[in-house]
Design a protein around this motif. Structure first.
Motif, PDB file in Angstrom:
ATOM      1  N   PHE A   1      -2.966  -2.756  16.045  1.00  0.00           N
ATOM      2  CA  PHE A   1      -1.778  -2.972  15.223  1.00  0.00           C
ATOM      3  C   PHE A   1      -2.170  -3.551  13.870  1.00  0.00           C
ATOM      4  N   ASP A   2      -1.346  -3.302  12.870  1.00  0.00           N
ATOM      5  CA  ASP A   2      -1.438  -3.989  11.588  1.00  0.00           C
ATOM      6  C   ASP A   2      -0.482  -5.174  11.643  1.00  0.00           C
ATOM      7  N   PHE A   3      -1.010  -6.377  11.458  1.00  0.00           N
ATOM      8  CA  PHE A   3      -0.222  -7.597  11.575  1.00  0.00           C
ATOM      9  C   PHE A   3       0.146  -8.113  10.182  1.00  0.00           C
ATOM     10  N   LYS A   4       1.442  -8.173   9.920  1.00  0.00           N
ATOM     11  CA  LYS A   4       1.945  -8.597   8.615  1.00  0.00           C
ATOM     12  C   LYS A   4       2.728  -9.899   8.754  1.00  0.00           C
ATOM     13  N   LEU A   5       2.390 -10.871   7.916  1.00  0.00           N
ATOM     14  CA  LEU A   5       3.116 -12.136   7.901  1.00  0.00           C
ATOM     15  C   LEU A   5       4.372 -11.968   7.051  1.00  0.00           C
ATOM     16  N   ILE A   6       5.536 -12.026   7.705  1.00  0.00           N
ATOM     17  CA  ILE A   6       6.797 -11.843   7.003  1.00  0.00           C
ATOM     18  C   ILE A   6       7.223 -13.129   6.297  1.00  0.00           C
ATOM     19  N   GLY A   7       7.029 -14.255   6.936  1.00  0.00           N
ATOM     20  CA  GLY A   7       7.404 -15.536   6.357  1.00  0.00           C
ATOM     21  C   GLY A   7       7.854 -16.496   7.437  1.00  0.00           C
TER      22      GLY A   7
ATOM     23  N   VAL B   1     -13.307  -5.063  12.379  1.00  0.00           N
ATOM     24  CA  VAL B   1     -11.904  -4.652  12.331  1.00  0.00           C
ATOM     25  C   VAL B   1     -11.082  -5.868  11.942  1.00  0.00           C
ATOM     26  N   GLU B   2     -10.052  -5.661  11.165  1.00  0.00           N
ATOM     27  CA  GLU B   2      -9.206  -6.762  10.732  1.00  0.00           C
ATOM     28  C   GLU B   2      -8.734  -7.602  11.924  1.00  0.00           C
ATOM     29  N   GLY B   3      -8.927  -8.911  11.814  1.00  0.00           N
ATOM     30  CA  GLY B   3      -8.443  -9.816  12.843  1.00  0.00           C
ATOM     31  C   GLY B   3      -9.293  -9.883  14.081  1.00  0.00           C
ATOM     32  N   ASP B   4     -10.515  -9.328  14.051  1.00  0.00           N
ATOM     33  CA  ASP B   4     -11.319  -9.267  15.267  1.00  0.00           C
ATOM     34  C   ASP B   4     -11.859 -10.617  15.711  1.00  0.00           C
ATOM     35  N   GLY B   5     -12.042 -11.551  14.789  1.00  0.00           N
ATOM     36  CA  GLY B   5     -12.633 -12.814  15.201  1.00  0.00           C
ATOM     37  C   GLY B   5     -12.435 -13.915  14.194  1.00  0.00           C
ATOM     38  N   VAL B   6     -12.851 -15.111  14.605  1.00  0.00           N
ATOM     39  CA  VAL B   6     -12.762 -16.316  13.783  1.00  0.00           C
ATOM     40  C   VAL B   6     -14.104 -17.017  13.808  1.00  0.00           C
ATOM     41  N   THR B   7     -14.504 -17.513  12.678  1.00  0.00           N
ATOM     42  CA  THR B   7     -15.693 -18.355  12.599  1.00  0.00           C
ATOM     43  C   THR B   7     -15.355 -19.587  11.773  1.00  0.00           C
ATOM     44  N   GLY B   8     -16.170 -20.640  11.917  1.00  0.00           N
ATOM     45  CA  GLY B   8     -15.955 -21.853  11.134  1.00  0.00           C
ATOM     46  C   GLY B   8     -14.807 -22.701  11.611  1.00  0.00           C
ATOM     47  N   ALA B   9     -14.416 -22.557  12.874  1.00  0.00           N
ATOM     48  CA  ALA B   9     -13.307 -23.343  13.412  1.00  0.00           C
ATOM     49  C   ALA B   9     -13.640 -23.797  14.818  1.00  0.00           C
TER      50      ALA B   9
ATOM     51  N   VAL C   1       5.874 -12.698  12.429  1.00  0.00           N
ATOM     52  CA  VAL C   1       4.780 -11.751  12.226  1.00  0.00           C
ATOM     53  C   VAL C   1       5.210 -10.398  12.789  1.00  0.00           C
ATOM     54  N   GLU C   2       5.063  -9.373  11.971  1.00  0.00           N
ATOM     55  CA  GLU C   2       5.418  -8.018  12.400  1.00  0.00           C
ATOM     56  C   GLU C   2       4.144  -7.205  12.592  1.00  0.00           C
ATOM     57  N   ALA C   3       3.981  -6.648  13.783  1.00  0.00           N
ATOM     58  CA  ALA C   3       2.800  -5.856  14.117  1.00  0.00           C
ATOM     59  C   ALA C   3       3.213  -4.398  14.277  1.00  0.00           C
ATOM     60  N   THR C   4       2.643  -3.518  13.458  1.00  0.00           N
ATOM     61  CA  THR C   4       2.972  -2.095  13.478  1.00  0.00           C
ATOM     62  C   THR C   4       1.777  -1.299  13.990  1.00  0.00           C
ATOM     63  N   LEU C   5       2.013  -0.417  14.938  1.00  0.00           N
ATOM     64  CA  LEU C   5       0.934   0.362  15.534  1.00  0.00           C
ATOM     65  C   LEU C   5       0.239   1.213  14.471  1.00  0.00           C
ATOM     66  N   LYS C   6      -1.090   1.173  14.477  1.00  0.00           N
ATOM     67  CA  LYS C   6      -1.858   1.971  13.536  1.00  0.00           C
ATOM     68  C   LYS C   6      -1.710   3.454  13.861  1.00  0.00           C
ATOM     69  N   ALA C   7      -1.834   4.277  12.837  1.00  0.00           N
ATOM     70  CA  ALA C   7      -1.595   5.715  12.988  1.00  0.00           C
ATOM     71  C   ALA C   7      -2.538   6.360  13.989  1.00  0.00           C
TER      72      ALA C   7
END
Length: 456
Positions: free
Chosen positions: A301-307, A145-153, A349-355
């Motif tokens: 949520f869908d996380f969008k970087l606004i700026g 799932v998008e954003g579920d984890g990080v590797t290489g850090a 960052v704007e997070a919108t609930l998934k449908a």
């Protein structure tokens, strides 16, 4: 005054499906240490000079600091506000105010923001900046799932040049804190709509950050963060203990939580200690995923970087947690003179609930400080589209060894008219904060160790 906005444009990655998503290129990473700091903030001052250039942060304690005393004196205690933002003059500063602070100014006639000189006081040890430079070209988002984890850090900001909302929020989740925080006598209070004040449970707490434990180097497995919380008062709850493990890859291992209840003399799993489950010990006014403004899995949520934007936010609030309770809590809001605001650059960052997802919020907006990568404000919206809760994080940087403490936070409920603040003076006086660069009490971070006697 013109607001500086950096819009997330072509560099933004389109995330979809499973697998790993690319880090920045070596050429992009060359910005770090030149136009950007090694941890990804803009090095230069703002156009008008109100935000100064970054020169290394504050690494010299004030003269009245006593190491390991648990007390952190205010290094800026002699400063006075440069200006105050009120309901009457907020129009002059509208481009620097979040919807949340604007709502509070409109709701409460005597609410104000006392704005002080901006200090870029966050300090990073060299090993953390070196790791951040490595992470910039090796860190990747992973998971089903998008954003579920990080590797290489490891041991530094994973995405110092974030390309999307998930990376920016992982930067906040993995921001530099010391390996261990020990907090004694952490109080808090809830103020209801009629102005009545109720003491929240007083806690002892330890947070352990394996992600910043140098013994792991590049070989960290398991959770990136572990939190141990034990209630001291009231007597009816004394001894109740929670242990929470936050996963660095939720597709591999979910968040794991345990609870110990003295009356039952047993430890059991607590699978509900996440998402929008109300934290019972806080009277239901805090969701489990609102600790430190946001904590946990991002799958709903869908996380969008606004700026990026220059905004007036809480900052350098060394005094707040040390003040007597009567000097902090007003009948409708925290007393303005107790809080310090400054102008800083923040990622939005704007997070919108998934449908197909369920949560009490339909949308959340997170404001992430560019220097510390801490979330300094979180605005939550109900399913009617209206702003519901405003969360403010009253952080202060640690001048002895680096990092930031960001557990003095609270939320205003605009529907119920109540608010609360944690990490304030408790029954036995002001809380004491001690930090360490290694784990001092590993026995507590097991289900069998949860009935322990607490901090000493």
């Amino acid at each position: 005054m013109k607001t500086l906005i950096h819009v997330a444009v072509a560099g933004t990655l389109a995330l979809c499906g499973a697998g790993a998503f690319a880090a920045v290129s070596a050429d992009e990473a060359k910005q770090l240490g030149t136009t950007l700091t090694e941890f990804g903030a803009e090095k230069a001052a703002s156009a008008d000079g109100a935000i100064p250039a970054y020169t290394g942060g504050l690494s010299t304690p004030p003269a009245d600091y006593v190491a390991n005393s648990g007390k952190w004196p205010d290094p800026y205690k002699g400063e006075k506000p440069l200006l105050s933002v009120t309901a009457e003059n907020m129009g002059q500063y509208a481009d620097q105010l979040t919807p949340g602070t604007q709502a509070l100014l409109k709701r409460f006639p005597d609410f104000r923001l006392d704005v002080y000189q901006t200090h870029r006081s966050v300090f990073y040890p060299q090993w953390v900046t070196e790791n951040t430079l490595k992470n910039a070209t090796t860190a990747k988002l992973v998971g089903k799932v998008e954003g579920d984890g990080v590797t290489g850090a490891f041991g530094g900001i994973p995405f110092p040049i974030p390309k999307n909302g998930y990376e920016a929020v992982w930067d906040a989740l993995l921001n530099y804190r010391r390996t261990e925080f020990s907090v004694t006598n952490m109080g808090g209070h809830l103020v209801d709509s009629s102005g009545g004040r109720t003491a929240l449970p007083v806690l002892n707490a330890i947070e352990y950050r394996p992600y910043y434990d140098q013994k792991y180097k590049d070989n960290l497995t398991g959770p990136y963060d572990r939190a141990w919380l034990q209630i001291l008062t009231p007597p009816t709850l004394a001894g109740q203990t929670a242990l929470l493990d936050y996963s660095i890859n939720y597709s591999v291992a979910d968040q794991v939580s345990w609870a110990y209840f003295p009356s039952q003399r047993r430890t059991r799993m607590a699978p509900d200690y996440k998402y929008d489950t109300p934290a019972a010990s806080y009277g239901g006014v805090l969701f489990w995923d609102e600790g430190n403004m946001f904590q946990g899995r991002m799958d709903r949520f869908d996380f969008k970087l606004i700026g990026k934007k220059e905004m007036i936010v809480p900052y350098d609030n060394y005094r707040l947690s040390q003040l007597p309770v009567d000097d902090v809590f007003g009948p409708k809001h925290i007393k303005p003179e107790a809080v310090r605001f400054e102008r800083h650059r923040v990622w939005v960052v704007e997070a919108t609930l998934k449908a197909d997802a369920r949560h009490a919020y339909s949308k959340r907006t997170l404001y992430i400080d560019e220097d510390s990568w801490n979330i300094v404000e979180a605005d939550g919206y109900g399913h009617d589209g209206k702003l519901w809760r405003v969360g403010l994080n009253y952080l202060f940087p640690l001048y002895d060894g680096g990092g930031v403490f960001s557990f003095t936070y609270g939320f205003y409920d605009l529907e119920k008219g109540n608010y609360f603040l944690t990490y304030t003076t408790g029954e036995n006086g002001a809380p004491l904060l001690r930090v360490s660069d290694h784990l001092t009490r590993p026995n507590l971070f097991t289900p069998a160790g949860m009935p322990g006697t607490g901090l000493r």
